[in-house]
Design an enzyme around this catalytic site. Structure first.
Site: not given
Length: 235
Positions: A84, A87, A106
């Site tokens: 994954d 940010d 997630e």
């Protein structure tokens, strides 16, 4: 430059963590779109037996578009690896995620994985959270609770927690779970493990975008074309 860096990190993660027969989470934010394309290429070339569990509607569509095998947590409640994006990633591999609004799914899926690996470009790399990512920590909330939760977070932890507004429609962003998102812009570094737990205990909070102690490795595509690997510090 940043797009090329993402591609480098995605190549490294897929090459190092995808094996012949696995169940995995491929997400869809930024570099992870690249990882799906690379994964599909390896499946075709190497005849890999791969099953993919999506974290969002967009992820599901991309898995189907690439001809990969689609599954869910009902059929595969334990995953081999989750790959994954993030940010922001700090020196301890604490992550801020949820800029795309899928933080709850997630985190659920990453929590079901034996190995959770992060791929990002150099712009997401920080010594401390908040140095690079300026939009705050996403917090998914039940719609009727967004005002009291916002007030409680600001009162207890400082800063401000603002309702995320949509761009292509009127009103707030609505998650795949039909909830709202608050973006908490904190003022200073925190004990993120304690803060994450405390925020989740506020009535009306569904989940936070703080991923603490979950990632076991991060791959950063750098400006010079190299890939920097970070593992958690050994205490």
């Amino acid at each position: 430059m940043a797009e090329e860096a993402k591609k480098l990190a995605a190549y490294a993660a897929v090459d190092n963590h995808i094996q012949v027969q696995q169940v995995l989470l491929p997400s869809t934010n930024g570099p992870c779109v690249l990882s799906l394309s690379l994964l599909a290429e390896r499946v075709r070339q190497e005849k890999l037996n791969i099953v993919c569990v999506p974290t969002s509607f967009q992820a599901r569509q991309l898995i189907l578009q690439h001809g990969l095998t689609l599954s869910d947590l009902d059929r595969h409640p334990e995953l081999d690896v989750a790959i994954d994006g993030a940010d922001e990633v700090d020196k301890d591999l604490t992550l801020i995620k949820g800029g795309g609004g899928c933080l709850t799914q997630e985190k659920i899926v990453a929590g079901c994985a034996k190995h959770f690996v992060v791929i990002a470009d150099y712009r997401k790399d920080s010594k401390a959270l908040g140095q690079q990512w300026k939009k705050g920590v996403p917090v998914e909330v039940i719609p009727m609770a967004h005002v009291p939760v916002s007030r409680t977070i600001a009162k207890r932890f400082g800063g401000e927690a603002n309702l995320r507004m949509a761009v292509s429609k009127a009103g707030p962003v609505v998650t795949d779970n039909s909830n709202f998102i608050l973006d908490w812009k904190f003022e200073h570094a925190q004990n993120w493990k304690e803060v994450n737990t405390a925020i989740k205990m506020i009535p009306g909070v569904v989940e936070t975008g703080l991923f603490v102690g979950m990632a076991e490795r991060a791959y950063f595509g750098m400006e010079d074309g190299s890939v920097q690997v970070r593992d958690p510090a050994v205490n």
